[in-house]
Design a protein around this motif. Structure first.
Motif, PDB file in Angstrom:
ATOM      1  N   GLU A 168       4.768  -3.176   2.319  1.00  0.00           N
ATOM      2  CA  GLU A 168       3.438  -2.841   2.796  1.00  0.00           C
ATOM      3  C   GLU A 168       2.577  -2.281   1.662  1.00  0.00           C
ATOM      4  O   GLU A 168       3.073  -1.760   0.673  1.00  0.00           O
ATOM      5  CB  GLU A 168       3.518  -1.806   3.921  1.00  0.00           C
ATOM      6  CG  GLU A 168       4.270  -2.277   5.138  1.00  0.00           C
ATOM      7  CD  GLU A 168       5.761  -1.973   5.075  1.00  0.00           C
ATOM      8  OE1 GLU A 168       6.432  -2.111   6.108  1.00  0.00           O
ATOM      9  OE2 GLU A 168       6.258  -1.609   3.977  1.00  0.00           O
ATOM     10  N   LEU A 169       1.267  -2.378   1.861  1.00  0.00           N
ATOM     11  CA  LEU A 169       0.293  -1.800   0.944  1.00  0.00           C
ATOM     12  C   LEU A 169      -0.457  -0.684   1.659  1.00  0.00           C
ATOM     13  O   LEU A 169      -0.988  -0.887   2.751  1.00  0.00           O
ATOM     14  CB  LEU A 169      -0.723  -2.854   0.483  1.00  0.00           C
ATOM     15  CG  LEU A 169      -0.190  -4.153  -0.116  1.00  0.00           C
ATOM     16  CD1 LEU A 169      -1.356  -5.085  -0.439  1.00  0.00           C
ATOM     17  CD2 LEU A 169       0.629  -3.882  -1.358  1.00  0.00           C
ATOM     18  N   ALA A 170      -0.483   0.492   1.049  1.00  0.00           N
ATOM     19  CA  ALA A 170      -1.329   1.579   1.539  1.00  0.00           C
ATOM     20  C   ALA A 170      -2.587   1.575   0.685  1.00  0.00           C
ATOM     21  O   ALA A 170      -2.511   1.582  -0.548  1.00  0.00           O
ATOM     22  CB  ALA A 170      -0.610   2.916   1.431  1.00  0.00           C
ATOM     23  N   CYS A 171      -3.742   1.532   1.324  1.00  0.00           N
ATOM     24  CA  CYS A 171      -4.970   1.434   0.540  1.00  0.00           C
ATOM     25  C   CYS A 171      -6.067   2.308   1.144  1.00  0.00           C
ATOM     26  O   CYS A 171      -6.035   2.660   2.322  1.00  0.00           O
ATOM     27  CB  CYS A 171      -5.445  -0.013   0.432  1.00  0.00           C
ATOM     28  SG  CYS A 171      -5.756  -0.824   2.009  1.00  0.00           S
ATOM     29  N   GLY A 172      -7.006   2.689   0.276  1.00  0.00           N
ATOM     30  CA  GLY A 172      -8.137   3.491   0.705  1.00  0.00           C
ATOM     31  C   GLY A 172      -9.293   3.303  -0.259  1.00  0.00           C
ATOM     32  O   GLY A 172      -9.119   2.793  -1.374  1.00  0.00           O
ATOM     33  N   VAL A 193      -6.842  13.507  -0.765  1.00  0.00           N
ATOM     34  CA  VAL A 193      -7.552  13.428  -2.042  1.00  0.00           C
ATOM     35  C   VAL A 193      -9.016  13.053  -1.832  1.00  0.00           C
ATOM     36  O   VAL A 193      -9.868  13.382  -2.664  1.00  0.00           O
ATOM     37  CB  VAL A 193      -6.838  12.421  -2.977  1.00  0.00           C
ATOM     38  CG1 VAL A 193      -7.671  12.100  -4.204  1.00  0.00           C
ATOM     39  CG2 VAL A 193      -5.471  12.976  -3.397  1.00  0.00           C
ATOM     40  N   GLY A 194      -9.343  12.394  -0.724  1.00  0.00           N
ATOM     41  CA  GLY A 194     -10.736  12.086  -0.430  1.00  0.00           C
ATOM     42  C   GLY A 194     -11.038  10.642  -0.101  1.00  0.00           C
ATOM     43  O   GLY A 194     -12.181  10.285   0.185  1.00  0.00           O
ATOM     44  N   PHE A 195     -10.028   9.772  -0.146  1.00  0.00           N
ATOM     45  CA  PHE A 195     -10.248   8.368   0.188  1.00  0.00           C
ATOM     46  C   PHE A 195     -10.495   8.214   1.679  1.00  0.00           C
ATOM     47  O   PHE A 195      -9.949   8.960   2.501  1.00  0.00           O
ATOM     48  CB  PHE A 195      -9.041   7.525  -0.233  1.00  0.00           C
ATOM     49  CG  PHE A 195      -8.891   7.357  -1.721  1.00  0.00           C
ATOM     50  CD1 PHE A 195      -9.557   6.342  -2.390  1.00  0.00           C
ATOM     51  CD2 PHE A 195      -8.096   8.230  -2.460  1.00  0.00           C
ATOM     52  CE1 PHE A 195      -9.434   6.184  -3.763  1.00  0.00           C
ATOM     53  CE2 PHE A 195      -7.961   8.086  -3.830  1.00  0.00           C
ATOM     54  CZ  PHE A 195      -8.630   7.065  -4.490  1.00  0.00           C
ATOM     55  N   ASP A 196     -11.320   7.238   2.039  1.00  0.00           N
ATOM     56  CA  ASP A 196     -11.503   6.925   3.451  1.00  0.00           C
ATOM     57  C   ASP A 196     -11.111   5.475   3.704  1.00  0.00           C
ATOM     58  O   ASP A 196     -10.636   4.784   2.802  1.00  0.00           O
ATOM     59  CB  ASP A 196     -12.927   7.240   3.923  1.00  0.00           C
ATOM     60  CG  ASP A 196     -14.002   6.403   3.242  1.00  0.00           C
ATOM     61  OD1 ASP A 196     -13.663   5.368   2.623  1.00  0.00           O
ATOM     62  OD2 ASP A 196     -15.191   6.784   3.327  1.00  0.00           O
ATOM     63  N   ARG A 197     -11.305   5.030   4.949  1.00  0.00           N
ATOM     64  CA  ARG A 197     -10.875   3.691   5.371  1.00  0.00           C
ATOM     65  C   ARG A 197      -9.414   3.427   4.963  1.00  0.00           C
ATOM     66  O   ARG A 197      -9.063   2.333   4.525  1.00  0.00           O
ATOM     67  CB  ARG A 197     -11.796   2.617   4.805  1.00  0.00           C
ATOM     68  CG  ARG A 197     -13.183   2.606   5.409  1.00  0.00           C
ATOM     69  CD  ARG A 197     -13.959   1.392   4.968  1.00  0.00           C
ATOM     70  NE  ARG A 197     -14.457   1.533   3.606  1.00  0.00           N
ATOM     71  CZ  ARG A 197     -14.905   0.517   2.883  1.00  0.00           C
ATOM     72  NH1 ARG A 197     -14.872  -0.713   3.359  1.00  0.00           N
ATOM     73  NH2 ARG A 197     -15.360   0.736   1.661  1.00  0.00           N
ATOM     74  N   VAL A 198      -8.577   4.416   5.112  1.00  0.00           N
ATOM     75  CA  VAL A 198      -7.170   4.290   4.735  1.00  0.00           C
ATOM     76  C   VAL A 198      -6.478   3.346   5.706  1.00  0.00           C
ATOM     77  O   VAL A 198      -6.624   3.467   6.929  1.00  0.00           O
ATOM     78  CB  VAL A 198      -6.479   5.666   4.727  1.00  0.00           C
ATOM     79  CG1 VAL A 198      -4.987   5.518   4.467  1.00  0.00           C
ATOM     80  CG2 VAL A 198      -7.123   6.570   3.676  1.00  0.00           C
ATOM     81  N   ALA A 199      -5.739   2.387   5.166  1.00  0.00           N
ATOM     82  CA  ALA A 199      -5.063   1.388   6.000  1.00  0.00           C
ATOM     83  C   ALA A 199      -3.715   1.042   5.393  1.00  0.00           C
ATOM     84  O   ALA A 199      -3.478   1.242   4.196  1.00  0.00           O
ATOM     85  CB  ALA A 199      -5.919   0.125   6.124  1.00  0.00           C
ATOM     86  N   VAL A 200      -2.847   0.520   6.239  1.00  0.00           N
ATOM     87  CA  VAL A 200      -1.553   0.004   5.791  1.00  0.00           C
ATOM     88  C   VAL A 200      -1.525  -1.481   6.104  1.00  0.00           C
ATOM     89  O   VAL A 200      -1.627  -1.886   7.260  1.00  0.00           O
ATOM     90  CB  VAL A 200      -0.383   0.718   6.494  1.00  0.00           C
ATOM     91  CG1 VAL A 200       0.953   0.125   6.038  1.00  0.00           C
ATOM     92  CG2 VAL A 200      -0.423   2.217   6.211  1.00  0.00           C
ATOM     93  N   LEU A 201      -1.420  -2.308   5.070  1.00  0.00           N
ATOM     94  CA  LEU A 201      -1.402  -3.758   5.234  1.00  0.00           C
ATOM     95  C   LEU A 201       0.042  -4.235   5.248  1.00  0.00           C
ATOM     96  O   LEU A 201       0.802  -3.932   4.327  1.00  0.00           O
ATOM     97  CB  LEU A 201      -2.175  -4.440   4.110  1.00  0.00           C
ATOM     98  CG  LEU A 201      -3.605  -3.934   3.872  1.00  0.00           C
ATOM     99  CD1 LEU A 201      -4.277  -4.785   2.791  1.00  0.00           C
ATOM    100  CD2 LEU A 201      -4.413  -3.950   5.153  1.00  0.00           C
ATOM    101  N   PRO A 202       0.437  -4.994   6.262  1.00  0.00           N
ATOM    102  CA  PRO A 202       1.842  -5.389   6.400  1.00  0.00           C
ATOM    103  C   PRO A 202       2.235  -6.486   5.426  1.00  0.00           C
ATOM    104  O   PRO A 202       1.395  -7.217   4.897  1.00  0.00           O
ATOM    105  CB  PRO A 202       1.920  -5.893   7.843  1.00  0.00           C
ATOM    106  CG  PRO A 202       0.539  -6.396   8.135  1.00  0.00           C
ATOM    107  CD  PRO A 202      -0.396  -5.488   7.377  1.00  0.00           C
ATOM    108  N   GLY A 203       3.541  -6.609   5.199  1.00  0.00           N
ATOM    109  CA  GLY A 203       4.070  -7.658   4.333  1.00  0.00           C
ATOM    110  C   GLY A 203       5.470  -7.333   3.886  1.00  0.00           C
ATOM    111  O   GLY A 203       6.110  -6.404   4.413  1.00  0.00           O
ATOM    112  N   GLY A 204       5.974  -8.117   2.922  1.00  0.00           N
ATOM    113  CA  GLY A 204       7.311  -7.866   2.396  1.00  0.00           C
ATOM    114  C   GLY A 204       7.487  -6.429   1.982  1.00  0.00           C
ATOM    115  O   GLY A 204       8.485  -5.779   2.309  1.00  0.00           O
TER     116      GLY A 204
END
Length: 352
Positions: free
Chosen positions: A332-336, A319-330
């Motif tokens: 996970e969070l996918a963010c961009g 879609v065009g997001f950058d700095r995509v990351a997966v944050l660990p935890g109970g």
């Protein structure tokens, strides 16, 4: 050492599931789990402490050992010298499942018994959940409110992960739109961690009183707002530097999930953050999702697909997001981040 049960042994445990839950509830209620959690604890001492008969307790602990939740050391023929230790986290896990605020207790109030013993008929389409039993999407204000209250019960893993990464997520954010954010329970917890943030919940108008009540109860009236609308039928509101989809996208087919992410991209300010939190598909998540997988066999209008995290990270990039990351935890969070015009593109990363 981890021991894998044979298929036959596993089937035996599954067939005795209600009895296994009785054992776990009893272990919690008597206080045995408190004694076993730090471990090791000698059987004789446990029997004296809780006024239990040693031989009966020995058999009871066999039940716990068979479930793989207790480890035993028995040096000789004297059962009172046998020592036991619970696997780490057992007490908290049992409390989460059978305690008064358990997600499983909340789920059990849904009319799953309409399908019990009739799954073959349901698979053929001869048996279904009616709108009175479970309407998806909710069709009345009462159904909407009831659904959102129920969803708030299961937010524990999401709250844990957003709390864990609060500084990274919100320290440079000012306005967050929680799309489909239920009754505002998650938003209120985020506000606890982010004093400089304002959060608006975007949801169907019927949810507004629930969000208002959450703001009053948590003391966040001034920073917890509500915007009424339908994210399927309308563009998402603008003027936000962060948005979140929490337990939203899995309910819709791939093309709808993509359109929602595209709407978020269009609405976000340049540099804006999008956070996606779902029960990404893993063996643990499939197990904890078992109830809904079972119950929703009788519902055709709800997709409810557990997808691998890579589906969402790839979607964010496409879609065009950058700095995509997966944050660990109970969970996970996918963010961009939505790029800023003229800024150099940053390499995608996955958090350790």
């Amino acid at each position: 050492m981890t021991v894998t049960l044979s298929p036959r042994a596993l089937m035996s445990l599954l067939a005795n599931g209600p009895k296994a839950m009785d054992v776990l509830e009893t272990a919690l209620g008597t206080g045995l789990l408190d004694a076993l959690d730090p471990g090791p604890a000698r059987l004789g001492e446990l029997a004296d402490r809780f006024a239990l008969r040693p031989l009966r307790l020995y058999k009871f602990l066999d039940c716990l050992e068979s479930l793989g939740v207790v480890e035993r050391s028995e040096p000789d023929d004297d059962i009172t010298t046998a020592t036991y230790r619970a696997v780490p986290g057992l007490r908290d896990a049992v409390t989460a499942v059978v305690g008064p605020g358990a997600v499983e207790r909340d789920r059990d109030r849904y009319p799953w018994r309409l399908l019990h013993g009739r799954l073959a008929e349901s698979l053929r389409g001869d048996v279904s959940m009616s709108d009175d039993d479970f309407a998806w999407p909710p069709k009345t204000d009462a159904q909407t409110a009831d659904f959102e209250r129920s969803m708030a019960v299961g937010l524990g893993p999401v709250i844990e992960t957003t709390h864990r990464h609060a500084d990274r997520l919100w320290s440079d954010r000012r306005r967050l739109l929680d799309v489909g954010g239920g009754d505002g329970t998650l938003a209120a917890h985020i506000l606890d961690d982010a004093p400089g943030l304002r959060v608006d919940v975007f949801n169907l108008p019927a949810v507004a009183p629930l969000v208002q009540a959450t703001g009053t109860r948590t003391g966040h009236d001034a920073r917890l707002g509500f915007v009424g609308g339908d994210f399927l039928a309308e563009p998402l509101p603008t003027g936000y530097d962060a948005m979140a989809f929490v337990r939203v996208l899995h309910d819709w087919p791939n093309d709808v999930a993509r359109r929602l992410v595209e709407k978020a991209y269009a609405a976000l300010d340049p540099g804006g953050l999008l956070v996606i939190c779902e029960e990404f598909r893993t063996p643990d998540r499939l197990a904890m999702q078992f109830f809904w997988s079972y119950f929703l066999i009788g519902v055709d209008s709800c997709v409810s697909r557990l997808r691998e995290v890579e589906f969402y990270t790839s979607l964010l990039k496409e879609v065009g997001f950058d700095r995509v990351a997966v944050l660990p935890g109970g969970w996970e969070l996918a963010c961009g981040y939505k790029p800023v015009a003229g800024a150099p593109e940053l390499r995608c990363a996955t958090a350790p």
